[in-house]
Design a protein around this motif. Sequence first.
Motif, PDB file in Angstrom:
ATOM      1  N   ALA A  75       0.845  -1.199   0.000  1.00  0.00           N
ATOM      2  CA  ALA A  75       0.000   0.000   0.000  1.00  0.00           C
ATOM      3  C   ALA A  75       0.882   1.252   0.000  1.00  0.00           C
ATOM      4  O   ALA A  75       2.032   1.204   0.445  1.00  0.00           O
ATOM      5  N   PRO A  76       0.372   2.379  -0.511  1.00  0.00           N
ATOM      6  CA  PRO A  76       1.144   3.624  -0.464  1.00  0.00           C
ATOM      7  C   PRO A  76       1.308   4.101   0.975  1.00  0.00           C
ATOM      8  O   PRO A  76       0.599   3.604   1.840  1.00  0.00           O
ATOM      9  N   PRO A  77       2.229   5.022   1.210  1.00  0.00           N
ATOM     10  CA  PRO A  77       2.960   5.854   0.246  1.00  0.00           C
ATOM     11  C   PRO A  77       4.099   5.081  -0.416  1.00  0.00           C
ATOM     12  O   PRO A  77       4.662   4.161   0.165  1.00  0.00           O
ATOM     13  N   TRP A  78       4.447   5.500  -1.632  1.00  0.00           N
ATOM     14  CA  TRP A  78       5.506   4.884  -2.419  1.00  0.00           C
ATOM     15  C   TRP A  78       6.559   5.931  -2.748  1.00  0.00           C
ATOM     16  O   TRP A  78       6.316   6.857  -3.516  1.00  0.00           O
ATOM     17  N   ASP A  79       7.730   5.773  -2.185  1.00  0.00           N
ATOM     18  CA  ASP A  79       8.841   6.661  -2.503  1.00  0.00           C
ATOM     19  C   ASP A  79       9.423   6.298  -3.865  1.00  0.00           C
ATOM     20  O   ASP A  79       9.190   5.203  -4.383  1.00  0.00           O
ATOM     21  N   ALA A  80      10.213   7.196  -4.418  1.00  0.00           N
ATOM     22  CA  ALA A  80      10.976   6.878  -5.628  1.00  0.00           C
ATOM     23  C   ALA A  80      12.069   5.889  -5.235  1.00  0.00           C
ATOM     24  O   ALA A  80      12.652   5.999  -4.151  1.00  0.00           O
ATOM     25  N   PRO A  81      12.356   4.904  -6.086  1.00  0.00           N
ATOM     26  CA  PRO A  81      13.411   3.937  -5.757  1.00  0.00           C
ATOM     27  C   PRO A  81      14.763   4.626  -5.586  1.00  0.00           C
ATOM     28  O   PRO A  81      15.107   5.541  -6.325  1.00  0.00           O
ATOM     29  N   ARG A  82      15.524   4.165  -4.600  1.00  0.00           N
ATOM     30  CA  ARG A  82      16.846   4.746  -4.331  1.00  0.00           C
ATOM     31  C   ARG A  82      17.839   4.395  -5.435  1.00  0.00           C
ATOM     32  O   ARG A  82      18.584   5.224  -5.898  1.00  0.00           O
ATOM     33  N   ASP A  83      17.876   3.128  -5.832  1.00  0.00           N
ATOM     34  CA  ASP A  83      18.788   2.690  -6.897  1.00  0.00           C
ATOM     35  C   ASP A  83      18.063   2.756  -8.235  1.00  0.00           C
ATOM     36  O   ASP A  83      17.706   1.738  -8.830  1.00  0.00           O
ATOM     37  N   ALA A  84      17.875   3.964  -8.718  1.00  0.00           N
ATOM     38  CA  ALA A  84      17.045   4.172  -9.910  1.00  0.00           C
ATOM     39  C   ALA A  84      17.588   3.472 -11.153  1.00  0.00           C
ATOM     40  O   ALA A  84      16.805   3.084 -12.015  1.00  0.00           O
ATOM     41  N   VAL A  85      18.906   3.279 -11.252  1.00  0.00           N
ATOM     42  CA  VAL A  85      19.437   2.658 -12.476  1.00  0.00           C
ATOM     43  C   VAL A  85      18.874   1.263 -12.693  1.00  0.00           C
ATOM     44  O   VAL A  85      18.645   0.858 -13.833  1.00  0.00           O
ATOM     45  N   SER A  86      18.627   0.514 -11.634  1.00  0.00           N
ATOM     46  CA  SER A  86      18.034  -0.818 -11.782  1.00  0.00           C
ATOM     47  C   SER A  86      16.646  -0.720 -12.402  1.00  0.00           C
ATOM     48  O   SER A  86      16.259  -1.544 -13.237  1.00  0.00           O
ATOM     49  N   TYR A  87      15.893   0.278 -12.000  1.00  0.00           N
ATOM     50  CA  TYR A  87      14.535   0.476 -12.506  1.00  0.00           C
ATOM     51  C   TYR A  87      14.555   1.069 -13.916  1.00  0.00           C
ATOM     52  O   TYR A  87      13.685   0.773 -14.729  1.00  0.00           O
ATOM     53  N   ILE A  88      15.537   1.910 -14.208  1.00  0.00           N
ATOM     54  CA  ILE A  88      15.711   2.437 -15.559  1.00  0.00           C
ATOM     55  C   ILE A  88      15.942   1.271 -16.520  1.00  0.00           C
ATOM     56  O   ILE A  88      15.318   1.181 -17.575  1.00  0.00           O
ATOM     57  N   ASP A  89      16.829   0.368 -16.132  1.00  0.00           N
ATOM     58  CA  ASP A  89      17.112  -0.807 -16.956  1.00  0.00           C
ATOM     59  C   ASP A  89      15.870  -1.689 -17.103  1.00  0.00           C
ATOM     60  O   ASP A  89      15.530  -2.119 -18.203  1.00  0.00           O
ATOM     61  N   LYS A  90      15.189  -1.966 -15.989  1.00  0.00           N
ATOM     62  CA  LYS A  90      14.014  -2.839 -16.010  1.00  0.00           C
ATOM     63  C   LYS A  90      12.897  -2.268 -16.881  1.00  0.00           C
ATOM     64  O   LYS A  90      12.182  -3.012 -17.560  1.00  0.00           O
ATOM     65  N   ALA A  91      12.750  -0.946 -16.890  1.00  0.00           N
ATOM     66  CA  ALA A  91      11.709  -0.304 -17.693  1.00  0.00           C
ATOM     67  C   ALA A  91      12.077  -0.214 -19.173  1.00  0.00           C
ATOM     68  O   ALA A  91      11.257   0.182 -19.992  1.00  0.00           O
ATOM     69  N   GLY A  92      13.322  -0.569 -19.513  1.00  0.00           N
ATOM     70  CA  GLY A  92      13.744  -0.557 -20.910  1.00  0.00           C
ATOM     71  C   GLY A  92      14.229   0.782 -21.418  1.00  0.00           C
ATOM     72  O   GLY A  92      14.272   1.016 -22.621  1.00  0.00           O
ATOM     73  N   PHE A  93      14.631   1.655 -20.495  1.00  0.00           N
ATOM     74  CA  PHE A  93      15.158   2.958 -20.892  1.00  0.00           C
ATOM     75  C   PHE A  93      16.676   2.932 -20.920  1.00  0.00           C
ATOM     76  O   PHE A  93      17.319   2.144 -20.224  1.00  0.00           O
ATOM     77  N   GLU A  94      17.238   3.837 -21.697  1.00  0.00           N
ATOM     78  CA  GLU A  94      18.678   4.057 -21.704  1.00  0.00           C
ATOM     79  C   GLU A  94      19.028   4.944 -20.521  1.00  0.00           C
ATOM     80  O   GLU A  94      18.266   5.842 -20.160  1.00  0.00           O
ATOM     81  N   ARG A  95      20.181   4.708 -19.909  1.00  0.00           N
ATOM     82  CA  ARG A  95      20.672   5.592 -18.845  1.00  0.00           C
ATOM     83  C   ARG A  95      21.270   6.839 -19.501  1.00  0.00           C
ATOM     84  O   ARG A  95      22.140   6.743 -20.355  1.00  0.00           O
ATOM     85  N   LEU A  96      20.782   7.988 -19.087  1.00  0.00           N
ATOM     86  CA  LEU A  96      21.223   9.267 -19.655  1.00  0.00           C
ATOM     87  C   LEU A  96      21.866  10.125 -18.574  1.00  0.00           C
ATOM     88  O   LEU A  96      21.517  10.007 -17.402  1.00  0.00           O
ATOM     89  N   PRO A  97      22.770  11.025 -18.935  1.00  0.00           N
ATOM     90  CA  PRO A  97      23.336  11.930 -17.932  1.00  0.00           C
ATOM     91  C   PRO A  97      22.255  12.853 -17.374  1.00  0.00           C
ATOM     92  O   PRO A  97      21.268  13.162 -18.047  1.00  0.00           O
ATOM     93  N   LEU A  98      22.456  13.308 -16.135  1.00  0.00           N
ATOM     94  CA  LEU A  98      21.459  14.153 -15.470  1.00  0.00           C
ATOM     95  C   LEU A  98      21.164  15.443 -16.228  1.00  0.00           C
ATOM     96  O   LEU A  98      20.060  15.961 -16.153  1.00  0.00           O
ATOM     97  N   ASP A  99      22.127  15.952 -16.961  1.00  0.00           N
ATOM     98  CA  ASP A  99      21.920  17.218 -17.666  1.00  0.00           C
ATOM     99  C   ASP A  99      21.372  17.027 -19.083  1.00  0.00           C
ATOM    100  O   ASP A  99      21.257  17.981 -19.842  1.00  0.00           O
TER     101      ASP A  99
END
Length: 174
Positions: free
Chosen positions: A40-64
């Motif tokens: 159940a919520p609340p749901w924070d943003a994942p701390r290790d976002a790169v794992s979720y970026i990969d799982k969602a099928g996105f490319e890792r991009l620089p912050l800028d």
Amino acid sequence: MRAGVKTAALLLVSLLLSSAAAGCGVGPAKPAAAELRTTAPPWDAPRDAVSYIDKAGFERLPLDFSGPAPYTLRLKVTLDGNPVQVPAGIGVDRVRAEQAAVHTHNTDGLIYVEAKTTGEKPTLAQFFTLWGLKYDEKCLADACRDLKITVDGQPAPWDVPFSGGAKITVSAER
């Protein structure tokens, strides 16, 4: 005694040089595996976002990074009739200075899309994966009754592609 000190000093210098040559291995820890939550919520943003970026099928991009045609859209989520806050930092890994093309900056439900090409069409399902939530045609996390998605007030499929300026509403019951 002096020979012992000299030997110890040489040994220490040798160890330091061999460590430097091999690399000291200092840097961000290996990211944790991406696990989709069914709590159940609340749901924070994942701390290790790169794992979720990969799982969602996105490319890792620089912050800028900002793509050729960036746009925003708005997401509103309700469970059992109660609003759920969309957290800041979804799709952003500050430790590794990387982000997904889809991410949030604040808690206002505004989603930023900064894809590398105008042909990329991120979806709502990819966004919920970035957020670390189980999401499919029947459920959002632990809410598996009466899942409804609208875009600009009109019914939409659960995996609707994002478009600039859209207002997406997701509601479900437990």
